[in-house]
Design a protein around this motif. Structure first.
Motif, short mmCIF file in Angstrom:
data_model
loop_
_atom_site.label_atom_id
_atom_site.label_comp_id
_atom_site.label_asym_id
_atom_site.label_seq_id
_atom_site.Cartn_x
_atom_site.Cartn_y
_atom_site.Cartn_z
N ARG A 284 44.13 38.68 40.55
CA ARG A 284 44.58 39.73 39.64
C ARG A 284 43.81 41.03 39.91
O ARG A 284 44.39 42.11 39.91
CB ARG A 284 44.40 39.30 38.19
CG ARG A 284 44.96 40.31 37.19
CD ARG A 284 44.69 39.91 35.76
NE ARG A 284 45.44 38.73 35.35
CZ ARG A 284 44.92 37.52 35.22
NH1 ARG A 284 43.62 37.31 35.46
NH2 ARG A 284 45.68 36.51 34.84
N ALA A 285 42.51 40.90 40.14
CA ALA A 285 41.71 42.08 40.44
C ALA A 285 42.16 42.73 41.75
O ALA A 285 42.20 43.96 41.87
CB ALA A 285 40.23 41.71 40.53
N GLU A 286 42.53 41.90 42.73
CA GLU A 286 43.02 42.44 44.00
C GLU A 286 44.39 43.07 43.85
O GLU A 286 44.73 44.02 44.57
CB GLU A 286 43.09 41.32 45.04
CG GLU A 286 41.74 40.78 45.48
CD GLU A 286 41.90 39.61 46.44
OE1 GLU A 286 42.74 38.74 46.16
OE2 GLU A 286 41.21 39.60 47.47
N ALA A 287 45.20 42.55 42.93
CA ALA A 287 46.58 43.00 42.79
C ALA A 287 46.69 44.36 42.14
O ALA A 287 47.63 45.12 42.42
CB ALA A 287 47.39 41.97 41.99
N ARG A 288 45.78 44.69 41.25
CA ARG A 288 45.91 45.93 40.49
C ARG A 288 45.66 47.15 41.37
O ARG A 288 44.75 47.16 42.20
CB ARG A 288 44.96 45.92 39.29
CG ARG A 288 45.29 44.81 38.30
CD ARG A 288 44.61 44.99 36.98
NE ARG A 288 44.94 43.90 36.07
CZ ARG A 288 46.08 43.79 35.42
NH1 ARG A 288 47.00 44.71 35.56
NH2 ARG A 288 46.30 42.76 34.61
#
Length: 331
Positions: free
Chosen positions: A115-119
């Motif tokens: 999720r952190a990579e996706a944002r």
């Protein structure tokens, strides 16, 4: 009247339409037999019993899709920015959907990282940066191995290439030499396959989005519209970009059955009847859950082999063969 059955595929690499048609038809026949429609199953695979069409459009995304390639047409700066925005939204929605299905600590840590990579990042510049971020997310998600060894996604590059088909379709750009956008070229193939109708349309994954938008453009009677593993109601990605707005049921559809599997990571918001406006005739989607075996349940053939999916299709084909008008189908 002769029955007409139109299949519309989802994301993925280049296909052999004849081979895919045979595979989808055989899977559907299996489901029909299990649903108690042995005669319909026999007719389905018999020559001359009706017309079945597999609409192939993967080639329109460019050469090399099967190897993870991506050869766009004339996109333009605005189109590139739109594709990047859609891909960012898709990654976040997908990770959030997976997180809702996994609560154990190991999965949670991996998904938190994904999720952190996706944002999106404030300093991020250009579509290549978005693709790099997508590759990082794909690499992390593949560590979860929810798809197993038989999944269509083997490498992060292939996963992102196939997911970008969604972004390229929804960006409404990627013009050909005649100035026709990619999404219009795809829908024209579906429209040609449906013709003047009546036809039963069975659409999988991204194909459900393509088919829905195509049916809004046609006056053809569609006795039954079946969607499998559909991302139509994905609120932050697909739903707000559907055409026309607000999203609704095409007036030519007599009955719409939407099937989803609890473990299908693509069908994030499966209850379409909560999200789409009824047609002028009052038709709404009816969503039904099925449960398939295995780790990768998004496969179209798994859905088609389900008796709950195949049974209503067999019944609709029988009504068409008997001369039923189709629209305003049974509830």
């Amino acid at each position: 009247m002769q029955s007409r059955l139109v299949f519309v595929h989802g994301i993925g690499g280049l296909r052999d339409p004849a081979r895919e048609l045979a595979a989808w038809t055989q899977a559907l026949a299996v489901g029909m037999r299990e649903a108690g429609h042995s005669a319909a199953a026999r007719d389905l695979v018999s020559e001359g019993s009706g017309e079945q069409v597999f609409v192939h459009y993967a080639d329109l995304f460019g050469r090399g899709q099967g190897q993870g390639g991506d050869v766009p047409g004339a996109v333009g700066e605005a189109g590139v920015e739109m594709e990047g925005e859609i891909l960012s939204d898709l990654l976040v929605a997908w990770v959030d959907g997976l997180a809702a299905e996994h609560s154990d600590e190991w999965h949670r840590q991996i998904l938190d990282h994904a999720r952190a990579e996706a944002r999106p990042r404030a300093q991020e510049q250009g579509s290549l940066a978005v693709v790099r971020r997508a590759l990082n997310v794909a690499t992390t998600l593949l560590a979860l191995k929810p798809w197993g060894g038989t999944a269509q996604w083997i490498t992060p590059k292939l996963m992102v290439s196939h997911l970008r088909q969604v972004t390229r379709y929804l960006a409404r750009s990627d013009l050909d030499a005649q100035g026709i956008s990619l999404d219009l070229r795809i829908r024209s193939r579906v429209a040609e396959a449906i013709g003047d109708g009546p036809a039963i349309v069975v659409a999988h994954s991204l194909g459900s989005v393509v088919a829905l938008e195509t049916l809004h453009q046609l006056s053809s009677p569609i006795p039954l519209f079946v969607t499998l593993g559909s991302p139509i109601a994905t609120r932050t990605v697909v739903w707000p970009r559907l055409l026309p707005q607000p999203p609704g049921v095409p007036d030519g559809v007599g009955e719409w059955l939407n099937f989803w599997d609890r473990d299908d990571v693509i069908a994030l918001r499966p209850h379409l009847e909560r999200e789409l406006r009824p047609s002028a005739g009052g038709v709404i989607p009816i969503s039904r859950r099925v449960d398939s075996d295995g780790t990768w349940v998004h496969d179209a053939e798994k859905y088609l082999a389900q008796p709950a999916v195949a049974g209503p299709i067999a019944q609709a084909l029988a009504r068409m063969a008997g001369g039923a008008s189709g629209c305003g189908g049974s509830r």
